[in-house]
Write a protein that holds these residues in place. Structure first.
Motif, PDB file in Angstrom:
ATOM      1  N   HIS A   1       0.823  -1.208   0.000  1.00 32.05           N
ATOM      2  CA  HIS A   1       0.000   0.000   0.000  1.00 32.05           C
ATOM      3  C   HIS A   1       0.863   1.267   0.000  1.00 32.05           C
ATOM      4  CE1 HIS A   1      -4.033  -1.696   1.683  1.00 32.05           C
ATOM      5  NE2 HIS A   1      -3.506  -2.464   0.751  1.00 32.05           N
TER       6      HIS A   1
ATOM      7  N   THR B   1      -9.147   0.309   0.148  1.00 32.11           N
ATOM      8  CA  THR B   1      -8.457   1.324   0.945  1.00 32.11           C
ATOM      9  C   THR B   1      -8.820   1.176   2.421  1.00 32.11           C
ATOM     10  OG1 THR B   1     -10.228   2.940   0.653  1.00 32.11           O
ATOM     11  CG2 THR B   1      -8.480   2.946  -0.965  1.00 32.11           C
ATOM     12  N   ILE B   2      -7.943   1.690   3.277  1.00 33.88           N
ATOM     13  CA  ILE B   2      -8.125   1.611   4.721  1.00 33.88           C
ATOM     14  C   ILE B   2      -7.781   2.966   5.333  1.00 33.88           C
ATOM     15  CG2 ILE B   2      -7.431   0.429   6.843  1.00 33.88           C
ATOM     16  CD1 ILE B   2      -6.420  -1.861   5.097  1.00 33.88           C
ATOM     17  N   ASN B   3      -8.637   3.422   6.249  1.00 31.80           N
ATOM     18  CA  ASN B   3      -8.341   4.641   7.005  1.00 31.80           C
ATOM     19  C   ASN B   3      -8.128   5.844   6.079  1.00 31.80           C
ATOM     20  OD1 ASN B   3      -8.381   3.040   9.335  1.00 31.80           O
ATOM     21  ND2 ASN B   3      -6.174   2.670   9.248  1.00 31.80           N
TER      22      ASN B   3
ATOM     23  N   GLU C   1       1.030   4.867   1.782  1.00 36.08           N
ATOM     24  CA  GLU C   1       0.549   5.268   3.100  1.00 36.08           C
ATOM     25  C   GLU C   1       0.927   6.704   3.430  1.00 36.08           C
ATOM     26  OE1 GLU C   1       1.269   2.659   6.388  1.00 36.08           O
ATOM     27  OE2 GLU C   1       1.714   0.967   5.082  1.00 36.08           O
TER      28      GLU C   1
ATOM     29  N   GLU D   1      -3.722   3.603   2.416  1.00 37.42           N
ATOM     30  CA  GLU D   1      -4.188   3.741   3.788  1.00 37.42           C
ATOM     31  C   GLU D   1      -3.577   4.968   4.442  1.00 37.42           C
ATOM     32  OE1 GLU D   1      -2.536   0.684   6.575  1.00 37.42           O
ATOM     33  OE2 GLU D   1      -1.939  -0.288   4.700  1.00 37.42           O
TER      34      GLU D   1
END
Length: 207
Positions: free
Chosen positions: A15, A64-66, A17, A43
């Motif tokens: 990812h 996706t995360i956060n 980040e 993320e």
């Protein structure tokens, strides 16, 4: 046409980040600009204080995360019968292990105006999975949308978890909240104002 800013990692296990995009105005001088942001395999991303004029979408999120998206204005601008969606959350599989699509996506103070469009329009579409979860929509507003918020799983009676819609304003929308195929679900709607042009203010199908 596929994205003014692409925030994309290499793979489900690699990812990008800790990025932020802030304080910008984007203007689509042609209607074929599909979106301003494409976010995938990412993320801890913040998108803040963006004014979008035109553009069929502000952003698409996949795997996706956060991600925190706040203070966005989407002025659709064009007189058009094409489909417009400010925020498209593709929840299809392929993210990190244990997460079907996106997770922990938060929207705050996002405003969309669809007054000039005559086709299908939504501020939020959350779709394309049988495991949709962890979306927070707070103090957002849209006007004149076909459907303000649309949530649908792929199959009937599948889980939708932890969808929190708080302080939302849907003004002059045909449908304000439209949920399909989402059985065994937890969707919380708190302190919202829905002004609909149809009788279908909130619709749940196949639950």
């Amino acid at each position: 046409p596929n994205g003014v800013i692409n925030i994309t990692g290499d793979s489900p296990t690699s990812h990008v980040e800790r990025l932020s995009v802030r304080n910008a105005t984007f203007v689509a001088t042609a209607e074929n600009v599909q979106q301003f942001f494409n976010v995938q395999y990412a993320e801890r991303i913040t998108i803040d204080n963006i004014h979008c004029i035109g553009g069929r979408r502000v952003a698409q999120y996949t795997n996706t995360i956060n991600v925190y998206t706040l203070n966005i204005v989407h002025d659709t601008f064009y007189v058009s019968s094409n489909q417009y969606v400010s925020f498209l959350l593709d929840e299809s599989s392929g993210g990190v292990s244990g997460i079907s699509g996106n997770a922990s996506i938060r929207f705050y103070n996002c405003i969309s105006a669809f007054n000039s469009t005559t086709g299908d329009s939504s501020q939020f579409i959350i779709y394309n999975s049988n495991d949709i979860r962890d979306v927070y929509i707070t103090e957002c507003e849209c006007s004149a949308a076909s459907t303000a918020i649309r949530i649908n799983t792929v199959s009937a009676a599948e889980a939708v978890w932890n969808i929190f819609i708080k302080g939302y304003i849907a003004d002059r929308c045909n449908r304000c909240l439209y949920v399909t195929n989402a059985g065994r679900s937890q969707i919380t709607v708190d302190g919202c104002y829905f002004n609909t042009t149809d009788i279908k203010t909130i619709t749940f199908l196949t639950i």
